[in-house]
Every structure is written in structure tokens, then in C-alpha cells.
Design a protein around this motif. Structure first.
Motif, short mmCIF file in Angstrom:
data_model
loop_
_atom_site.label_atom_id
_atom_site.label_comp_id
_atom_site.label_asym_id
_atom_site.label_seq_id
_atom_site.Cartn_x
_atom_site.Cartn_y
_atom_site.Cartn_z
N MET A 155 0.83 -1.21 0.00
CA MET A 155 0.00 0.00 0.00
C MET A 155 0.86 1.26 0.00
SD MET A 155 -3.25 0.80 2.34
CE MET A 155 -2.43 1.27 3.85
N ASN A 156 1.94 1.20 0.78
CA ASN A 156 2.89 2.30 0.77
C ASN A 156 3.96 1.98 -0.28
OD1 ASN A 156 4.98 4.04 1.23
ND2 ASN A 156 4.79 3.97 3.45
N ILE A 157 3.87 2.64 -1.44
CA ILE A 157 4.77 2.27 -2.53
C ILE A 157 6.24 2.54 -2.20
CG2 ILE A 157 3.29 2.36 -4.57
CD1 ILE A 157 4.23 5.25 -4.95
N TYR A 158 6.46 3.50 -1.29
CA TYR A 158 7.85 3.82 -0.93
C TYR A 158 8.44 2.67 -0.13
CZ TYR A 158 5.99 8.20 -2.53
OH TYR A 158 5.39 9.15 -3.30
N ALA A 159 7.67 2.19 0.85
CA ALA A 159 8.12 1.03 1.64
C ALA A 159 8.23 -0.19 0.74
CB ALA A 159 7.14 0.78 2.78
N ASP A 160 7.27 -0.31 -0.15
CA ASP A 160 7.24 -1.42 -1.10
C ASP A 160 8.54 -1.48 -1.92
OD1 ASP A 160 6.59 -3.29 -2.94
OD2 ASP A 160 4.68 -2.40 -3.53
N PHE A 161 8.92 -0.35 -2.48
CA PHE A 161 10.13 -0.33 -3.31
C PHE A 161 11.40 -0.42 -2.48
CE2 PHE A 161 7.58 0.24 -6.94
CZ PHE A 161 8.39 -0.15 -8.00
N HIS A 162 11.29 -0.02 -1.23
CA HIS A 162 12.43 -0.23 -0.33
C HIS A 162 12.72 -1.74 -0.26
CE1 HIS A 162 14.88 -0.34 3.31
NE2 HIS A 162 15.12 0.93 3.12
N HIS A 163 11.66 -2.53 -0.15
CA HIS A 163 11.82 -3.98 -0.10
C HIS A 163 12.41 -4.51 -1.41
CE1 HIS A 163 8.64 -4.02 3.22
NE2 HIS A 163 9.75 -4.44 3.74
N ARG A 164 11.89 -4.00 -2.51
CA ARG A 164 12.37 -4.52 -3.80
C ARG A 164 13.85 -4.21 -4.01
NH1 ARG A 164 7.21 -3.55 -7.94
NH2 ARG A 164 5.64 -3.49 -6.28
N ILE A 165 14.25 -3.00 -3.61
CA ILE A 165 15.66 -2.66 -3.78
C ILE A 165 16.52 -3.45 -2.81
CG2 ILE A 165 17.35 -0.79 -3.55
CD1 ILE A 165 15.14 1.08 -4.66
N ALA A 166 16.01 -3.66 -1.61
CA ALA A 166 16.74 -4.48 -0.64
C ALA A 166 16.97 -5.88 -1.20
CB ALA A 166 15.97 -4.54 0.68
N ALA A 167 15.95 -6.40 -1.89
CA ALA A 167 16.08 -7.74 -2.49
C ALA A 167 17.18 -7.76 -3.55
CB ALA A 167 14.75 -8.17 -3.08
#
Length: 590
Positions: free
Chosen positions: A1-13
RNA sequence: GACUCCGUAGCUCAGUUGGAUAGAGCAGCCGCCUUCUAAGCGGCAGGUCGCAGGUUCGAAUCCUGCCGGGGUCGCCA
């Protein structure tokens, strides 16, 4: 829902795969970088600083941050939600999202309705917010009001972000001040029985508000408290006075829509069923070796005439970062206020709160470090205390300061201000400023119905949105205006820059809630709402010159439905945000 | 003297917990109402982020020292 947190996860991956390839160290802290909306919209929708943050760790395998950034960007470009990912400047990764991502967010917001932006319940534990805690010796003034509104909005905000919050008020009903109050009430009691009391003597509370307490005492005890020594009536007078004052304070708070779940009496700490809890708290600290008998150096600065070097019972607060150790017993053997407060905070810890938030006036700033020390000591580090200090409120009227003097008795009470300008104006203005910055509150400006007045500005944006939705019912069949119909709308039709800007602001709402709640700063939400209102007003007015931009367009029904879906979400975010601040969101402003 | 908060446009204040060219409202100037509320919008102008160092790829933001303002400074609450 929070795209910023969402992309934080994707970049962390992505970083993890680079770690797995051995080109970044295994112990990399993946929480150090941020994903945020870039200041300049031309930089895309999201910006990440990961490559620069990890520049040092990457030195061995990457010649510079840009090289690491380009590897991350390359991987991101494969993401189905990403239109493009580019390296910019010293190593920023700028991400442009595909339009359908925003359509998805909008649809999600429609599905969630009033829950959009709410956080998931955090495992962090129960939160206690203590605010107001004004002495029950008279009506509240405007300064109290700021702490009251701030604490209440903060509690709302934490609740909205998913926390389990308890709102609490600490009644200072144990000190010498309430004895003075009791004597003042007894005087009013004699007055109520027909005695001429003349001027109120120096040292007693002169306010008329004690007359009703006197009347209550007269009705309850007749003349039985009249010809007795103070020791025989002070108990009754004190109880009636505190009862009367707390009723008045609760009433004043209710006018601001503030209610506490718990009113905790200081007196109950020593006189309650649990025995002397202050003694118990001191004993607990003593058991940990944190209480000792010793001497303190005299205070520097102003020479204290009554300073007496004596041995006293001290809490070793210096072990937790305080400047000096603090006394727990007064020279007369009674507990200091601090000792009671230690016991009070111990009950909060014992009641299972992991996070304690106290809202105080700035004049108590010097008290913060000893209280934090006490909480750390009592909870053995399991609970933390955050003290939010509220600065003074300067009351103005049309640019001129309103004189307030307690001596002359003409000081402005909180209630008078609320009655004059209304709850919404008081609440919003108190929150439209950082808590630790002084606040100028202009009684004339806050009832002005113009863009100069941020309260009306934001409420008006909501009213406009609702007005469009009302208007839609005139020309569009009912079945196309349901939430279900909105969810099925082709949101990809929303391509105008003004519309996209609004959608992107909507997408930020969950992030704003999270950040404001995390920082314990409700003013961030107030400013966000102002920005959202501004974007809506701007887009609205563009529709004046360019009719094709208006939300309602009879020639293009599908586009209209998509736009109405957006308007519905906008109204929802404004209403939810104002709700957290405790400000109403009227459907119309006429 | 110690501790603490503050110092950003003429005024009132934001500044996304260290990010890219520092923003908004008021005040000033110039524009926009036959059409979903002009209670609104757009534009122009306005800055040594108190001063000086330091930390690093990068500072209004973090550290140190000054300058200026508010608050507090054993036993009040």
C-alpha cells in the motif's frame, strides 16, 4: 500500500543478490537507505539513495557509487511496475513508474475506503499518551489547550497508524496547591451560607469558578463545616473542589472533543488500595542500588538564600544521562513531586505499556532527562519515554497581542477561545505548527473564511470534492456512482498532469501517516492536507479555463467516472486526515 | 554559570529524520468569475538558511565554538 516502503523492499532484495554474489559484505544493514518522492517531479516518481549510502562497502567491487547504482537500476528496469530506472547525479536511482501502478493505488484506496492509510497493528506494544494533566485549580488557559489538542491528535495518529493507544490524564491532586484550593473553596462555602467574605485574601484563588463548589459544600454539609478547625473540613473541601474543578476541565476538554480513557489521581498513589506505591517505587530503585543518601552541590547562577546543605535521599539519575542526582524526599519528609511521578510512571510500566509519551509545557523542559532516567531504570530498558514539549501560545487579535494577566483576573480561558472561534479552528491552528515552536494564534484570522485561513482552506477543498460528487447525481445514473462502479472504472484514462499530481499525492498519504506517527509529529499531517487541498484547488481552477479538465464531462462518461473515482478518494483522504486531527470535514461550507 | 528549545524571504512558518537548483502563506505588483462554490487560481519580485570552523560523495539538517532570543535550574506542581 505504501509504494515507498514497497520499493524499499524490492531494492533491498536486489542488494541481497549482489551480497550473495560476494560483491557487497554479508552484514550489510539494508535499512540504511531511503526511498522517497523526489523534490523535483522531473526526477520521476521515486528516488533511492542506496548506492551512495553503501559506497564505502561497495568500494572493493565497484569503482564508484554510480556503478553500483546502475546495476541496481538495471535490475529495477526488469520490474513489471517500472517504466524506467535511471542513475542521476552522484548515484541517485530515479524510478519512473508505469501509469497503471497509480491506477492500482487509487483502486486500492477505493476498496479500503476510510481504512486507506491506516497502518497494520504493530507488534511494538501498547502506547500510553499522557496529556493535559493541568492542575485542578482553575479553568484551563490557551497554553493548556495546545498540549491538549496536540496530545489528542497524536493519540489519534498513533491509533490510525495501528497502535494500541491509551489516553491518560494525571491529576495533580496531592500537593500544597490543592490545599490552597480547598481553603479557597471553604471561603466560598461560607459565602454560600450567607456570610459576607469581602475581598479574597492574598494567597487564595480568587476566581468565581469556585462559587459553585462552595454551593455544593453548603448543600452537602449544611453548616456543619462552619465552626470547625481546618483539619476537620479540609478533606471534604478538597474533595469537593477537585471534583468541581475536574468536572469543569472535562467540560472544557469535551468542547474540544477530547476525552481521556483514564484519569489517574496522584493522591491514589499513597492513599489507594495498593498502599504506598511511592514507597514501593523507591524501594524498587533502591534494590537496584539507584537510591542513596548524599549531598548535592548548591545550584549555580542565582544565589538561593534558603539553600541548606543537607544530606538527602537521592535517585542516581546521573547513571542514565541526567546532570545531577535528584531528591526524592522533601525537608519535611514528604515525597517530592518527582518521587510521586516516578511511582506514577512505574504504574504505566507495570500496566504493560512499552512506549510512554508525555506531553508537557516547555517550562518543564528541565524535567525531561530525570524522568527518562527514571523510566529507563524502572523498566530496565524495556519501556521508553518520549516527552513532547509544547511551546507557548501567543494570543493575538488582528495582529495585536491580547493581554493576559492572571493578577487582574482578565486572562483568556481556553473555553472562551473555543466558544469564540470554534473547535475546528482551535484544533487545526494548534496543529499547524511544530509542537516545539512558539505559536501565534490570531483570533481574528482563524474565523476568516479565506485562503489565509488554513482551516477553511482545507475544509473547503473537502467541501468542493463532495460538491462534485453531489453534482454528479444530477446527470449520471445512480448505478454508475457506486463504489463498485468506481472500482471498475478505467483509471488509466486519468492522464492529465493535474490529475496525476493529485494521484501521486494520494499515494503519499500512507507514507505521511507512517512518518508523522513514527516521529510523533501530527503537524506533518496538517501540512500534507494543506498541500493536497492546494493541489485540488489548483486543478479545479484550471477547469475554469479548460472545460475539458472538469471532473464532470457529459460527452465522456467513462472519463467522468474515472475522475469521480479520484474525487471520491480525495474526499476520503481529506476527511480521514482531518479526522485524525480531530477537525470536521463538512460537505458544504455555505 | 549549567542544561534545553529556537534563529530559514519584510512578516508568520514548512523543509519528507543527511539528498539533487531551499519551499508555502501573508504583505507588494500584474492577471483570471456566462459554465462542478472566485470562501478559489496563475504569474512577477523577494535568501550569505544567525556567524565561523569541522565530519563526507553531499549539510538548513549531524559535531564543536561563538552571537542573539525563550524556558528551566535541591525541598512548587
Amino acid at each position: 500500500m505504501n509504494i515507498y516502503a514497497d520499493f524499499h523492499h524490492r531494492i533491498a532484495a536486489i542488494l541481497e543478490t549482489i551480497v550473495a554474489s560476494g560483491r557487497l559484505p554479508a552484514e550489510l544493514d539494508l535499512n540504511r537507505f531511503v526511498v522517497e518522492p523526489p523534490r523535483d517531479p522531473s526526477h520521476g516518481d521515486l528516488a533511492a539513495n542506496a548506492a551512495m549510502v553503501y559506497a564505502k562497502e561497495a568500494k572493493a567491487s565497484f569503482s564508484n557509487p554510480r556503478q553500483l547504482a546502475s546495476e541496481i537500476a538495471f535490475a529495477l528496469a526488469e520490474d513489471q511496475d517500472v517504466a524506467s530506472a535511471e542513475v542521476a547525479g552522484p548515484g541517485f536511482i530515479n524510478i519512473l513508474l508505469k501509469p497503471e501502478v497509480f491506477g492500482r493505488i487509487l483502486r486500492r484506496a477505493l476498496e479500503l475506503g476510510a481504512d486507506f492509510g491506516k497502518g497494520a497493528a504493530k507488534a511494538a506494544g501498547k502506547v500510553n499518551v499522557e496529556y493535559v494533566s493541568a492542575n485542578p485549580t482553575g479553568p484551563m488557559h490557551v497554553g493548556h489547550g495546545r498540549g491538549a489538542v496536540f496530545g489528542d491528535a497524536l493519540a489519534n495518529l498513533l491509533e490510525f497508524s495501528g497502535a494500541d493507544v491509551t489516553r491518560e490524564y494525571y491529576i495533580n491532586d496531592a500537593g500544597a496547591q490543592v490545599d490552597v484550593l480547598a481553603r479557597s473553596a471553604h471561603l466560598r462555602y461560607r459565602e454560600a451560607l450567607g456570610e459576607a467574605i469581602g475581598d479574597i485574601p492574598e494567597g487564595l484563588y480568587p476566581g468565581d469558578y469556585l462559587k459553585s463548589v462552595g454551593a455544593t459544600l453548603a448543600a452537602r454539609f449544611g453548616d456543619s463545616l462552619l465552626e470547625r478547625p481546618e483539619t476537620e473540613w479540609i478533606e471534604q473541601a478538597r474533595a469537593a473542589a477537585i471534583e468541581g474543578m475536574m468536572a469543569m476541565i472535562r467540560d472544557d476538554l469535551a468542547a474540544l472533543d477530547i476525552t481521556h480513557a483514564i484519569f489517574f489521581s496522584e493522591r491514589s498513589l499513597t492513599r489507594g488500595e495498593a498502599g504506598d506505591q511511592v514507597a514501593a517505587a523507591i524501594a524498587a530503585l533502591r534494590a537496584d542500588g539507584l537510591v542513596y543518601e548524599g549531598r548535592l552541590p548548591p545550584p549555580k547562577g542565582q544565589p538561593a538564600e534558603d539553600w541548606e546543605d543537607r544530606e538527602q535521599t537521592l535517585f542516581r539519575s546521573t547513571a542514565f544521562g541526567d546532570d545531577v542526582d535528584r531528591p526524592l524526599l522533601k525537608s519535611d519528609g514528604g515525597y517530592t513531586y518527582f518521587a510521586s511521578d516516578i511511582a506514577y510512571h512505574k504504574t504505566k510500566i507495570d500496566r504493560g505499556f512499552a512506549l510512554l509519551i508525555d506531553v508537557w509545557g516547555a517550562d518543564h523542559g528541565g524535567y525531561v532527562s530525570r524522568m527518562r532516567a527514571a523510566v529507563e531504570a524502572l523498566s530496565h530498558g524495556r519501556a521508553s519515554l518520549d516527552v513532547k514539549l509544547c511551546q507557548l501560545v501567543k494570543l493575538m487579535r488582528a495582529g495585536e497581542p491580547v493581554k493576559m494577566s492572571k493578577r487582574s483576573g482578565d486572562f483568556v480561558t481556553l473555553r472562551e477561545v473555543v466558544d469564540e472561534v470554534g473547535r475546528d479552528a482551535v484544533r487545526f491552528m494548534m496543529l499547524f505548527r511544530k509542537n516545539d515552536a512558539p505559536l501565534e494564534f490570531d483570533l481574528a484570522k482563524v474565523i476568516e473564511q479565506s485562503k489565509d485561513n488554513p482551516v477553511f482552506y482545507v475544509q473547503y477543498a473537502h467541501a468542493r470534492a463532495r460538491s462534485v460528487l453531489r453534482q454528479a447525481h444530477v446527470s449520471i445514473p445512480e448505478h454508475r456512482l457506486t463504489t463498485a462502479a468506481f472500482e471498475e472504472a478505467d483509471l488509466g484514462l486519468l492522464v492529465d498532469p493535474g490529475e496525476l499530481h493529485l494521484i501521486k499525492l494520494v499515494a503519499q498519504f500512507p507514507r505521511v501517516i507512517e512518518a508523522a506517527a513514527g516521529a510523533h509529529e501530527p503537524h506533518r499531517l496538517a501540512f500534507y492536507l494543506h498541500e493536497l487541498a492546494s493541489a485540488l484547488h489548483g486543478h479545479w481552477t484550471r477547469g475554469k479555463d479548460q472545460p475539458q479538465l472538469r471532473f464532470l464531462n457529459e460527452e465522456m462518461p467513462n472519463l467522468t467516472i474515472a475522475r469521480l473515482a479520484l474525487v471520491k478518494v480525495l474526499a476520503g483522504v481529506l476527511s480521514a486526515g482531518l479526522g485524525v486531527l480531530g477537525v470536521s470535514a463538512p460537505d458544504e461550507m455555505r
